[in-house]
Design an enzyme around this catalytic site. Sequence first.
Site, PDB file in Angstrom:
ATOM      1  N   LEU A  16       0.820  -1.217   0.000  1.00  0.00           N
ATOM      2  CA  LEU A  16       0.000   0.000   0.000  1.00  0.00           C
ATOM      3  C   LEU A  16       0.849   1.261   0.000  1.00  0.00           C
ATOM      4  O   LEU A  16       0.415   2.312  -0.460  1.00  0.00           O
ATOM      5  CB  LEU A  16      -0.935   0.009   1.215  1.00  0.00           C
ATOM      6  CG  LEU A  16      -1.988  -1.102   1.273  1.00  0.00           C
ATOM      7  CD1 LEU A  16      -2.794  -0.993   2.556  1.00  0.00           C
ATOM      8  CD2 LEU A  16      -2.911  -1.045   0.063  1.00  0.00           C
ATOM      9  N   GLY A  17       2.056   1.181   0.523  1.00  0.00           N
ATOM     10  CA  GLY A  17       2.927   2.355   0.582  1.00  0.00           C
ATOM     11  C   GLY A  17       4.298   1.950   1.077  1.00  0.00           C
ATOM     12  O   GLY A  17       4.501   0.851   1.601  1.00  0.00           O
ATOM     13  N   GLY A  19       8.270   3.704   2.660  1.00  0.00           N
ATOM     14  CA  GLY A  19       9.024   4.849   3.153  1.00  0.00           C
ATOM     15  C   GLY A  19      10.412   4.402   3.537  1.00  0.00           C
ATOM     16  O   GLY A  19      10.822   3.253   3.298  1.00  0.00           O
ATOM     17  N   GLY A  20      11.162   5.315   4.133  1.00  0.00           N
ATOM     18  CA  GLY A  20      12.544   5.013   4.473  1.00  0.00           C
ATOM     19  C   GLY A  20      12.697   4.000   5.593  1.00  0.00           C
ATOM     20  O   GLY A  20      13.749   3.395   5.731  1.00  0.00           O
ATOM     21  N   PHE A  21      11.619   3.787   6.417  1.00  0.00           N
ATOM     22  CA  PHE A  21      11.735   2.908   7.565  1.00  0.00           C
ATOM     23  C   PHE A  21      10.997   1.585   7.380  1.00  0.00           C
ATOM     24  O   PHE A  21      11.070   0.717   8.230  1.00  0.00           O
ATOM     25  CB  PHE A  21      11.214   3.601   8.829  1.00  0.00           C
ATOM     26  CG  PHE A  21      11.978   4.833   9.198  1.00  0.00           C
ATOM     27  CD1 PHE A  21      13.240   4.745   9.740  1.00  0.00           C
ATOM     28  CD2 PHE A  21      11.448   6.092   8.975  1.00  0.00           C
ATOM     29  CE1 PHE A  21      13.965   5.867  10.077  1.00  0.00           C
ATOM     30  CE2 PHE A  21      12.148   7.230   9.315  1.00  0.00           C
ATOM     31  CZ  PHE A  21      13.423   7.119   9.862  1.00  0.00           C
ATOM     32  N   GLY A  22      10.274   1.414   6.304  1.00  0.00           N
ATOM     33  CA  GLY A  22       9.550   0.175   6.100  1.00  0.00           C
ATOM     34  C   GLY A  22       8.463   0.325   5.077  1.00  0.00           C
ATOM     35  O   GLY A  22       8.422   1.311   4.332  1.00  0.00           O
ATOM     36  N   THR A  24       4.060  -0.562   4.077  1.00  0.00           N
ATOM     37  CA  THR A  24       2.708  -0.823   4.543  1.00  0.00           C
ATOM     38  C   THR A  24       2.058  -1.789   3.568  1.00  0.00           C
ATOM     39  O   THR A  24       2.087  -1.581   2.357  1.00  0.00           O
ATOM     40  CB  THR A  24       1.886   0.478   4.623  1.00  0.00           C
ATOM     41  OG1 THR A  24       2.550   1.386   5.507  1.00  0.00           O
ATOM     42  CG2 THR A  24       0.494   0.200   5.152  1.00  0.00           C
ATOM     43  N   LYS A  41       1.752  -2.697   9.060  1.00  0.00           N
ATOM     44  CA  LYS A  41       2.809  -1.700   8.900  1.00  0.00           C
ATOM     45  C   LYS A  41       4.112  -2.270   9.451  1.00  0.00           C
ATOM     46  O   LYS A  41       4.178  -2.721  10.597  1.00  0.00           O
ATOM     47  CB  LYS A  41       2.445  -0.404   9.638  1.00  0.00           C
ATOM     48  CG  LYS A  41       1.236   0.282   9.045  1.00  0.00           C
ATOM     49  CD  LYS A  41       0.995   1.645   9.689  1.00  0.00           C
ATOM     50  CE  LYS A  41      -0.170   2.357   9.009  1.00  0.00           C
ATOM     51  NZ  LYS A  41      -0.393   3.702   9.562  1.00  0.00           N
ATOM     52  N   ASP A 139      -0.610  15.045  10.089  1.00  0.00           N
ATOM     53  CA  ASP A 139      -0.514  14.790   8.637  1.00  0.00           C
ATOM     54  C   ASP A 139      -1.907  14.648   8.021  1.00  0.00           C
ATOM     55  O   ASP A 139      -2.152  13.742   7.213  1.00  0.00           O
ATOM     56  CB  ASP A 139       0.319  13.534   8.364  1.00  0.00           C
ATOM     57  CG  ASP A 139       0.848  13.502   6.928  1.00  0.00           C
ATOM     58  OD1 ASP A 139       0.838  14.563   6.278  1.00  0.00           O
ATOM     59  OD2 ASP A 139       1.266  12.422   6.477  1.00  0.00           O
TER      60      ASP A 139
END
Length: 710
Positions: A16-17, A19-22, A24, A41, A139
Amino acid sequence: MLESLLRKRYKLVSVLGAGGFGQTYLAEDTENPELPRCVVKQFKPVKDDQQFLSIARRLFDTEVKMLEQLGQHPQIPTFLNFFEENGEFYLVQEFIDGQPLSEELSPAHRLTEAEAIELLRDVLGILVFVHSQQVIHRDIKPSNLIRRKADGQFVLIDFGAVKEIGTQLLSETEQKFTVGIGTQGYTPSEQLAGRPRYCSDIYALGMTVIQSLTGTQPTQLLADPETGDLLWQTQAMISSGLRSILEKMVRYHFSQRYQSAQEVLQALDRLAEAPLESTMMPSSLVMPTALLHHPIADQMDRTIVDTPVRPVKNWRSQLRKGIQIVAVAAVAVTGLLAGLRQMAWLEAPELAVYDHWVRWRPDAGIDPRLLIVEISESDLQTLRRGTPSDRDVAQVIQKLRQYQPRVIGLDLHRDLPQEPGHAELMQQLQFADVITIMKLGNGQSKFDIPPPAGVPPERLGFNDFPIDPDNVLRRSLLYGTNAGQRFSSFSLRLATRYLKPSGLIPKRSDRSAEVMQLGDVNFWPLNPSFGGYQQLDAAGYQVMLNYRSPKPPARQVTFTQVLNGQVDPAWVKDKVVLIGTTAASGKDLFYTPFSSGKSEEHLMAGVVVHAQMVSQILSVALDGTPLIWAWPDWAELLWIGGWAMAGGSLAWFVRHPFLFIMGTAGMLIVLVGTTFIIFTHAGWLPSVAPAIALVLTGVTVVSWRSYQLE
């Protein structure tokens, strides 16, 4: 990792998405057949030592308790589970089946006032609960509001737990500067400074509603230069009451906003109880019917009948008078617009039209002389680092050099070692065909980011970009100064290194010692009033950036592909090779003229922008592609005056209202078509000012004629 089974229970279906840390994932809970779909997540620690993992567990326990409390609200995803597996941490939440608000919005589809108020009430109710738990979302934006299919209510998602944990871990273990949670355009100033408040969420919600009413991305809105407040009101057809509420929600300074979600709800309640605003109507539409038969009507008829008829003047006299009236009106309107241009009031709309022209041009495709080695999110996850180590970078450069590129450009700051392998990287940076970067900054006394130690000046280039006030990148800086010393840009260094075997090197122009000449082409620098600009900061040596394509202008390969030797040597040989990050977590992303033409926000990575600049220089020197040019100020003034004369002449000689309107519309189409055709040949002419001159002069002449008839 897809199709794998986590904790012998959660089957990963799709991403689903990331980022720099993992990442989803959408997953299926094999132990819950009634509600199988869920969201997993993942957090991948960048270190595996026990101290780091201990801190991660402590932070996750805190986040889990927060998510459990928030998940009790019916419009927040329910928290389902948390576990650790193979040194990685996972959060499991309810999957919301619905459509993000971001997919509903577009310039062509906007919410009505009633729908906007319904959205406000829906989300404010969630925020009352969230803030009562002493939590700030940080956010809120259209993509984080899901309209649930089951009941049509909005669900607030993505409380950023994984990113928050990653940020805190870096802060506690490495003492690095980190960027807070938030999205550009929706994040207020105090949150950007690292001090979010409850009213920061109110600001973000207000910007979301304004976008839904105007169809305009928040980053495309202008700001009041004195107060910092955004100027959006003329783009939304709403009542003054709702406009006042939204204005207060998005005040630049937090002290001037509503301080709680409950205050906004109370303001909406008062708005609903207020009487409808009165509407002024022309008196002729509300005059009683009986008055039409009053004796005064007969007197008016007699007056009309008794009024002597004015003799018709000969056509020469009419023509002479018409020329005089049109000339006076055209000169007055042109002078007015010249003043507005001088004050930069027309700069923003002219730049908006320029962006449209850039988007409408044909795509030139990829430049076969370039290759981009991108560092993607997938690469960072594979390397398990926020940025590649110096050893990895050195190995990539070494492998590329074996394939004989003409020049390699490293668009990564390496002023500080990224061990292991710093000595190996410094050895690679000593080769003559490797160019690296620094950041000049304001150019007063020292570099914002200095170059790597030991790299000679002729193999350094700055990577600064001149950004316009609306945050869009339209220009290219070729030369800049720092502490009195002149430096070349990264893109110019790469281009001139490529051109050197052809005997093309920058030199002083034969026509002016202050102008750079490359081959037979003079690179005339921008001045403060170039094209649609009026108060341009033209410091340094700038030209307009002539984008080759809305997509990357060169073939792309990934960092790990080069590391693993999975690159065709023919893609590298005799090419300009640029190495840089395209990952969103790298924060090296920029708005371009293509951004506002996308239904979702579209950003271009810094290394791709450098490739656009290199391609432009090579195309000018080798392919005969012209630089973007503009007329001098006096010629632009004549251009505007000419269209003013055209509008005034149409109004004088065409008396029928319908024909006048159609004629004006036709002239506007001709104006738009002419300026666009000229733009396809690299010419940037004003279009907004001539359009205003055309219409305003026509209206002025019509008004004068009406006054004369009275």
